[in-house]
Each structure stands twice: as structure tokens, then as C-alpha cells.
Design an enzyme around this catalytic site. Structure first.
Site, PDB file in Angstrom:
ATOM      1  N   GLU A 273       1.072   4.395  -3.465  1.00 18.41           N
ATOM      2  CA  GLU A 273       0.730   5.591  -3.233  1.00 18.41           C
ATOM      3  C   GLU A 273       0.947   6.799  -4.173  1.00 18.41           C
ATOM      4  OE1 GLU A 273       2.253   6.389   0.768  1.00 18.41           O
ATOM      5  OE2 GLU A 273       0.729   4.703   1.702  1.00 18.41           O
TER       6      GLU A 273
ATOM      7  N   ASP B 156      -2.459   1.596  -3.022  1.00 20.73           N
ATOM      8  CA  ASP B 156      -2.649   2.844  -2.604  1.00 20.73           C
ATOM      9  C   ASP B 156      -3.521   2.770  -1.514  1.00 20.73           C
ATOM     10  OD1 ASP B 156      -2.651   5.914  -2.214  1.00 20.73           O
ATOM     11  OD2 ASP B 156      -2.340   5.640  -4.667  1.00 20.73           O
TER      12      ASP B 156
ATOM     13  N   GLU C 198      -3.814  -3.477   3.600  1.00 24.52           N
ATOM     14  CA  GLU C 198      -3.048  -3.004   4.720  1.00 24.52           C
ATOM     15  C   GLU C 198      -4.457  -2.883   5.818  1.00 24.52           C
ATOM     16  OE1 GLU C 198      -0.372   0.285   4.158  1.00 24.52           O
ATOM     17  OE2 GLU C 198       0.459  -0.845   2.610  1.00 24.52           O
TER      18      GLU C 198
HETATM   19  C1  XIL Z   1       4.001   2.195   8.182  1.00 22.30           C
HETATM   20  C2  XIL Z   1       4.476   1.004   9.306  1.00 22.30           C
HETATM   21  O1  XIL Z   1       3.183   0.038   9.726  1.00 22.30           O
HETATM   22  C3  XIL Z   1       4.984   1.574  10.471  1.00 22.30           C
HETATM   23  O2  XIL Z   1       5.795   0.991  11.353  1.00 22.30           O
HETATM   24  C4  XIL Z   1       6.258   2.785   9.772  1.00 22.30           C
HETATM   25  O3  XIL Z   1       6.437   3.482  11.016  1.00 22.30           O
HETATM   26  C5  XIL Z   1       5.398   3.670   8.858  1.00 22.30           C
HETATM   27  O4  XIL Z   1       4.841   2.669   7.648  1.00 22.30           O
HETATM   28  N1  XIL Z   1       1.220   2.444   4.072  1.00 22.30           N
HETATM   29  C6  XIL Z   1       2.069   1.887   3.950  1.00 22.30           C
HETATM   30  C7  XIL Z   1       2.744   1.144   4.979  1.00 22.30           C
HETATM   31  O5  XIL Z   1       2.302   1.532   2.551  1.00 22.30           O
HETATM   32  O6  XIL Z   1       4.060   0.766   4.598  1.00 22.30           O
HETATM   33  C8  XIL Z   1       2.722   1.926   6.048  1.00 22.30           C
HETATM   34  O7  XIL Z   1       3.305   1.106   7.081  1.00 22.30           O
HETATM   35  C9  XIL Z   1       1.442   2.342   6.703  1.00 22.30           C
HETATM   36  C10 XIL Z   1       0.804   3.268   5.516  1.00 22.30           C
END
Ligand code: XIL
Length: 827
Positions: A488, A535, A603
Site C-alpha cells: 500500500e 496494493d 487478498e
Molecule cells: C486486515 C485483516 O484481515 C484484519 O483482521 C485486520 O483487523 C486488519 O487488516 N489490506 C491488507 C491486509 O494488506 O493486511 C488487511 O487485513 C486488509 C487490507
């Protein structure tokens, strides 16, 4: 690059062989396959016990091209072993392995092999169980060595292994399969159900933090009394109860508690969470699914499930929500919960593996290393990402104090199950402790000394992780195949930084090249792993441009980057076409620079909330989302089609996409359910709260199974647009032409966009907002989007140069005038 990748061909072979495993039909629910190993890609989690050695071998194979060769035995009990603690929660399992002796002499050799289990009940001593006793095997054929194995309750260790009384006998093993079902919830005595209705007292409930709790008869969900929580100074403060007795490792419980806000309160998000303590470490988990928007008008149930993933000393359940909100709770219960068995459907890893995706992963924590969740992980995924346990705040909460316990538990699970790990994350602005950017209390600046300090901290962090991993895996065979090196680093909008980089503390102190430094350090300490930049919103056209610009600069500067990650936290209003364009753009960049970049979908989840407030967390946990579609069933079907269309796109790019990771095992465990406020309707993943397949699963695996697509009620999305600069002419206006923002819709693809003032209009000095609208074929209208045209005044003009003829004429006239004046005697 080759050093970092498994051969695609080998992976394919493995996939085909695994997909061929069938599960014996049974009268009751089909038993789930909890473990298979065909040794086509590696040892599948099997290791040598004692002095024995194991290695995949092409000498002989029962199926496929390889089996597992077992050599170097010098004791009867030595042989191939498998850590089965997390695989086999209490329940009944069929275990089978196929064995053939090594052919060392011309004559027929025979011997016997025993399948055993070494089991250590929690708090007890190790016992040795026999699954199959002294089965006669030979070097001429493959023999099944198998039996039924019943596992009692909680074990702190459980190892399956093959042995032979002939201490030096070498043999081959192939096609190991374990099928079965976890038993129902806890046997009596191992954990107790808990309940409280507050009719005859607090039943163990008390305050957490500064909160105050008191019984009240002002209101109740049932009976006459409930529990009121007030003085909640922080989000985590509220009513709490000790639930240690209610939990056991690997056993899922269902939690229910009813809540209502104090009269006159605005709606607020509340959720049930669990704090678990073990030794010096403390963790906080949500009760999956137990979050809701609660009002002052009605009692709302917070209901969800929780699976304890690791031993605890103590666990406390509490209800939390925005600081300051006072609320009542009533009718709490915590009881054993039998999840529906994991379905016998094709594994995502097998289906997608055949399409060329090498890693099919899921974000997990320890809750997914036990019981049914672990079975689901193994059936569908061959990789995982630690959801939170590898983040800087988890790994190094205090400078120099590293806490690897949670990450190690996940690595153990990876080892036990032959699963690969996508590391997340080395350098990030979020979930990173403040101390990184402070010298005592003083915020670091961009002075050379502060820069050196921050760089040294970055190095110490990355090196410590590498040292820890290398100490665990001295042979270099760690399950971690990749890392998010930076996460990010690009801002969502326009800013003054190069490539619109996020103005994070990393950027403020070190500038753009903090990214270079992170990759160079990661390359030094993790030379075997694929190194990714990652990102979100990379599908958004303007962010895509910024992201690619940065990646090109990294390549130009010789930075050792291997891959580009797309988080793909998408929603209905993001046309899949935009992700398609981003994937293509990275492929083109690879072609242009001659640097083959891997791509990873890191993700993935698909929100079905309205898009407009998706990323705004400034509102805290105040409810700020609403469902995009009124009918939940229709929304879930539409999610199935969205997944179908999305995977059509991903499959087109399977040549460059190395890995696809889903952000959570089930909808109940998705971060979207609680982030940043309760969104109980969110169903962003292929599996529901009870681990059963969703339409999203069929959208990926077999869209023919989907119900008819609902009517199109989803508006198209207009992309963001950077401000357009222009300079006015002397009349104080500028004729400005601009390219309209893209507008798109997954169902209608590209959608026409209308903007006013139009491109080519005259704009006056100052900032003028251009407003754009779009409407799809079904008549759904996009949320209008705006961007600025910024016209600056024309700079003061130097006197215009005179035409030479004018000068000559002027001279002539003034000469004549002079002569006339002279003539009339005036000069
Ligand atoms: C999120 C997790 O899923 C949650 O459990 C935590 O509270 C916050 O982070 N982008 C990312 C991840 O790179 O690490 C994030 O994960 C979601 C957004």
C-alpha cells in the site's frame, strides 16, 4: 526468476493426480478427505522420524511419477512421519498408505510394515496406538497398509508413522489418504456450555477496563433483568465474562448474546470478541459473524462461532463497540456447535491448478489450523497467507522484542500439511508500531541521521525474520515462497509526491527510495523467495497508472522486484474489466522492460455493499455501509456471477498470475463483516459461515450450477480522474479539453459517460468542478463523479515586440515631424 518457481509442469502433474483421489461413499454424510499425499510435488508434509530419510523418488510409483523413498532406517520405529495433530481433531478416520519394498535383490523380498500413531493427550504422556499391525508387503507389488483410527479429545501432539520391526528395511510409500469426520462437539467434561440470563445475578459477568456494569430491570430481552454497560471510555471496554471452561482446542462453539442500546442512542456497531492469554502473550479474536448494527429500539442478536486454535491459560469474552456508547446485553449462551461436514466438492486448488494457477491460497490464523476449518483449508488450498500474524505490529511490537509464536504456529501447520506460505508483510504503514518512526518521543525527520536510523530499523526487522526462519529451516526448505515486501505505498488520489505515493511515515522520512531499500534488503535476506509489491485499488485506472509508474522506476533503478500484487478487495461496482486492464498493463510492462514480472491476486474478496463509502474509516465503527442489493439471496447469486466473470478474466492471465489468495476461509471470518463497522450481509468469499459452498464457489468452479441471474439493479462505476491543469489566455479563460473518466459495469462492460462542462468548453480562472454521470443499459444510474479543472491566470505579458515595418514607419513619421518642427523654428 526460475529459482523461485516450482516447474509449472510438475505442478500440473500433481494437480491431476490429486484431483483423481476419490472419497468412498458412505450411507451418512460423505466423509471429508483430510489429507492426501501423492509425492508428485514434494514430501507433502511427511518427514523422516529419527534417523530415517524421506525423499520423493521416481524409482517406482503407484500412481503418477513419484513415490516417497524411505531410507537410512536403523531402528524399528524410524520411518516416514506426519504431524497429524491439527488434521485429526477428535473423530474417526480411515488412514491408508500404499507400501512397496525397495527392490535390492533379484529374489522376491517380503517384510512387514506397521502404521502407528504417537499421541500425547493435552497434559498427559505419550501413548502409541496401532492403526494397522504388521501388514505383509513385498518388493513386487504395492500393498495397502491402512485401518480405522479413532482419535480421543484434545491432543498436544499426534504423529502418524510407518515402521517395521526390520530396523534397516528401506521401502517406498505412495498415495496416502486420510478420510473421516471430526466427532461432534466436546465430550462431556472437556468443555462446558455457558449461559447467563441475569435473572439471578451477574453469572460471572463483570466490567472490562473502565466500563461499569450493573443489573437492571429497565428492560430485558426475556425475563425481567438485563445487564447494562456504561462509562465505556474505549472501544474495547464493556461487559466481559471468563469463558476458559467453555473452550477446547479444535472444537467450535456457537456464541449468542442479545444487545440493545441505551434509549436515545444513534445506531452503533457492536461485536463479540475473545481475549485469549497464554503465558506472556495475549491475542484478540472476533467471534466470527457475531457483529451487528444495534439500535435503541429493538434487541439484536450477536451470534457467531468461535474455534479455539491453540492452547490457552485463560479466555474472556466481551462485547465491544464505539467508545461512549452505553448498551444492555441479555441471554448470553456459549454452546458446542457441530459444523456441517466439509462438502465433497472439487478442491479450488485442483480446479484452478488445472487452469495454471500454481498457488491457490487463503488468509488464515490459528483458528483455521484445527478442526473443520483446517480440513477445509486442506481440501481447497495449497497455500496460505497469515492474515495478521506476520505484520510488523505482531512480529516486533516493541523495538528489539520479536514475538514469533503465532507465526510459528502457522508455519507448523504449513509443515504438517505441505502447504506453502505467502509472507505478509515486511514494510507497511499500517499495523506497524509507532516506535519505528520515533526517536524516544521525537518524530523522525528526513535528516540524514534519522534516515539512517529508520533504514537500520528496516534492516533489523527484515533480518530478524529471516534469521528466525533460517534457524527453523537450516536446510533452506521453509514453506514461505513469497513475501509482500512493501504494501500500500500508493495513495488513492492525486498528491504532490512522485507517482502519487502515499504520504506515509516511511515516505516522509526516507522518500520514494524506501521502497528500493526494502526490496534490496528483502533480496539480501530472503534470496529464495519471490518478492512482491502489493496494493489495493490497483484496478482503479488512475491508481493503476501510478502503481505501474513506480514499478517501472523500480525496474529502471535495478531494484530486485519479482512480482506485482493486486489485493483485489473489489465490490459489485468495480467492473472486472478494470482488473483485466491492470493485469494486461503489468504484462505489457514486463514485455517492454524485458523483466518478467509475476502477478499475484493477494487478498481477493467481493463486497456487496454500496461502493461509495467503501474505504472511508474516518467514521470509526459508526454504521456507514448498506447492502447494494435489497434481496440477500439475489445478492449471493449475483456474487456467483461476479466471481464467474472475475475468474474468466483471471484465467486469461494465468500465464502471469502465479497465485490467487482469498482473504478469509469463510464469510463469517471475513474482515468485511466488522470493518470498519458491522456489515452482517457481506458474503464476499466462496464459503459461508458454516464452511459450505456459496454461489461464489460455483461461479469459479462450474457456473452452470448458478441460479438464474437476477435483474440488473447495480449502477455502473465512474473511475476517479486526476485534476486537469490549464493556463488562461489574456481574456482570462482557457479552452480545456480533457479525456472523460472511464465508466464501467461488470454486466454492461464499458458505459458511456457524460460530463459538464464538456471537454473543449471555456473555463474561467480558478477551480471548476466537472460533474460526470453514467447510466447502464438497464437504466441504473452511477453515483455522479467529479473532478477539477484548475485554470491559472496567464502570466503578465512582456511588451510585444514591434513589427520592423511599424518601427520604420514610426521612425519616418517622427523624422518628418522633426524636420517640420525644425522648419517652423521650434527646435
Ligand atoms: C486486515 C485483516 O484481515 C484484519 O483482521 C485486520 O483487523 C486488519 O487488516 N489490506 C491488507 C491486509 O494488506 O493486511 C488487511 O487485513 C486488509 C487490507
Amino acid at each position: 526468476m526460475g529459482r523461485r518457481r516450482l516447474g509449472a509442469g510438475a505442478a500440473m502433474l500433481g494437480m491431476v493426480a490429486t484431483a483423481g483421489v476419490t472419497v468412498a461413499p458412505s450411507a451418512a454424510a460423505a466423509p471429508a478427505t483430510v489429507h492426501t499425499a501423492d509425492f508428485e510435488q514434494g514430501t507433502g508434509g511427511w518427514y523422516g522420524r529419527g534417523g530415517a530419510q524421506v525423499a520423493p523418488s521416481t524409482t517406482t510409483a503407484r500412481s503418477g511419477a513419484q513415490s516417497l523413498a524411505v531410507t537410512g532406517r536403523t531402528q524399528a520405529w524410524e520411518g516416514p512421519g506426519l504431524d497429524a495433530r491439527t488434521l485429526l481433531p477428535a473423530g474417526t478416520y480411515d488412514v491408508e498408505a500404499w507400501v512397496r519394498l525397495a527392490d535390492t535383490a533379484p529374489e522376491l523380498e517380503t517384510d512387514v510394515v506397521t502404521l502407528s500413531a504417537a499421541r500425547t493427550p493435552t497434559g498427559g504422556t505419550t501413548a502409541y496406538d496401532t492403526v494397522a499391525w504388521q501388514v505383509a508387503v513385498s518388493d513386487s507389488t504395492w500393498t495397502r497398509v491402512g485401518g480405522t483410527y479413532q482419535v480421543g479429545t484434545s491432543n498436544s501432539a499426534l504423529e502418524l508413522y510407518l515402521e517395521s520391526p526390520d530396523a534397516t528395511q528401506a521401502f517406498f510409500v505412495d498415495d496416502v489418504t486420510i478420510t473421516g469426520e471430526a466427532a461432534g462437539p466436546a465430550e462431556p467434561g472437556t468443555r462446558t456450555d455457558l449461559a447467563a440470563d441475569f435473572e439471578s445475578g451477574l453469572a460471572g459477568w463483570g466490567p472490562r477496563g473502565a466500563a461499569q456494569v450493573a443489573l437492571t430491570t429497565d428492560d430485558a430481552h426475556a425475563g425481567a433483568t438485563s445487564l447494562r454497560a456504561t462509562n465505556r471510555l474505549e472501544a474495547w471496554q464493556g461487559p466481559t465474562v471468563d469463558v476458559t471452561q467453555g473452550l477446547a482446542v479444535g472444537e467450535t462453539v456457537q456464541v449468542s448474546v442479545w444487545a440493545k442500546l441505551a434509549p436515545g442512542s444513534a445506531p452503533a456497531s457492536l461485536k463479540a470478541s475473545i481475549q485469549r492469554d497464554r503465558g506472556t502473550s495475549t491475542n484478540y479474536d472476533n467471534v466470527a459473524g457475531a457483529s451487528a448494527v444495534v439500535t435503541a429500539d429493538a434487541w439484536t442478536e450477536l451470534r457467531g462461532t468461535y474455534t479455539l486454535g491453540a492452547a490457552i491459560d485463560r479466555a474472556q469474552l466481551y462485547v465491544e463497540g464505539d467508545a461512549g456508547v452505553s448498551f444492555l446485553i441479555d441471554d448470553f449462551s456459549l454452546a458446542g456447535f457441530t459444523e456441517t461436514p466439509v462438502q465433497d466438492v472439487p478442491g479450488l486448488k485442483d480446479v484452478l491448478g488445472e487452469d495454471g494457477f500454481e498457488h491457490v491460497g487463503v488468509a488464515i490464523d490459528q483458528r483455521e489450523t484445527v478442526g473443520r476449518p483446517a480440513q477445509l483449508v486442506q481440501r481447497h488450498f495449497n497455500a496460505f497467507t497469515p492474515e495478521n500474524d506476520g505484520k510488523p505490529a505482531e512480529v516486533q511490537p516493541v523495538e528489539g522484542q520479536f514475538t514469533f509464536g503465532d507465526l510459528d504456529a502457522l508455519l507448523d501447520f504449513a509443515d504438517a500439511t505441505g502447504t506453502q506460505v505467502y509472507g505478509h508483510v515486511l514494510v507497511w504503514h499500517s499495523q506497524t508500531p509507532d516506535w519505528f518512526f520515533l526517536d524516544g518521543q521525537r518524530p523522525l525527520t528526513s535528516s540524514p541521521a534519522d534516515q539512517a536510523l529508520l533504514r537500520a530499523r528496516m534492516e533489523a526487522h527484515i533480518k530478524a525474520i529471516a534469521d528466525h526462519v533460517n534457524a527453523r529451516y537450516p536446510d533452506g526448505d521453509s514453506p514461505i515462497w513469497a513475501w509482500d515486501v512493501v504494501n500500500e505505498v500508493i495513495a488513492d488520489g492525486d498528491n504532490a509526491n512522485p507517482h502519487d505515493m502515499r504520504d506515509s511515515r516511511w515516505f516522509q522520512v526516507l522518500g520514494e527510495t524506501f521502497v528500493d531499500t526494502a526490496f534490496r534488503l528483502a533480496d539480501r535476506y530472503f534470496p529464495q523467495q519471490a518478492l512482491f509489491i502489493n496494493d489495493y485499488n490497483t484496478e482503479m485506472p488512475t491508481k493503476r497508472a501510478d502503481y505501474l509508474e513506480l514499478v517501472s522506476s523500480l525496474i529502471a533503478r535495478g531494484v530486485p522486484i519479482d512480482g506485482v500484487g493486486h489485493q483485489a478487495h473489489v465490490d459489485f461496482a468495480r467492473p472486472v474489466q478494470w482488473l483485466d486492464d491492470s493485469l494486461t498493463a503489468v504484462e505489457k510492462l514486463s514485455a517492454r522492460t524485458g523483466r518478467p514480472l509475476l502477478q499475484a491476486i493477494t487478498e481477493l474478496d467481493v463486497s456487496d455493499s454500496k461502493e461509495n463509502n467503501g474505504a472511508d474509516v474516518s467514521n470509526g465503527t459508526v454504521p456507514q455501509h448498506s447492502p447494494a442489493m435489497a434481496d440477500q439471496d439475489q445478492a449471493e447469486t449475483e456474487l456467483g456471477y461476479y466471481y464467474r466473470d472475475l475468474f474468466d478474466v483471471l484465467r486469461k492471465h494465468s500465464g502471469s498470475i502465479e497465485s490467487v489468495t482469498f482473504w478469509g476461509i469463510s464469510n463469517g471470518r471475513s474482515w468485511l463483516r466488522t470493518w470498519p463497522a458491522a456489515r452482517p450481509w457481506e458474503s464476499p468469499l466462496p464459503f459461508d459461515d458454516d464452511l459450505q459452498v456459496m454461489p461464489a464457489y460455483w461461479g469459479i468452479v462450474d457456473p452452470a450450477q448458478l441460479a438464474a441471474r437476477p435483474a440488473d439493479v447495480l449502477p455502473p462505476r465512474i473511475a476517479g480522474h486526476d485534476a486537469v491543469p490549464a493556463t488562461a489566455n489574456r481574456t482570462g479563460t482557457a479552452r480545456v479539453t480533457y479525456t472523460a473518466p472511464e465508466a464501467g459495469d461488470t454486466r454492461d462492460r464499458s458505459v458511456k459517460v457524460d460530463c459538464t462542462p464538456r471537454s473543449g468548453s471555456q473555463f474561467t480562472v480558478g477551480t471548476t468542478q466537472v460533474t460526470c454521470t453514467a447510466r447502464d443499459k438497464a437504466g441504473n444510474v452511477a453515483t455522479p463523479a467529479t473532478f477539477d479543472v484548475v485554470v491559472t491566470a496567464a502570466p503578465a505579458q512582456p511588451p510585444a515586440a514591434e513589427h520592423p515595418v511599424v518601427t520604420a514607419v514610426k521612425r519616418l513619421i517622427s523624422g518628418i515631424l522633426d524636420a517640420v518642427l525644425r522648419l517652423v523654428g521650434r527646435r
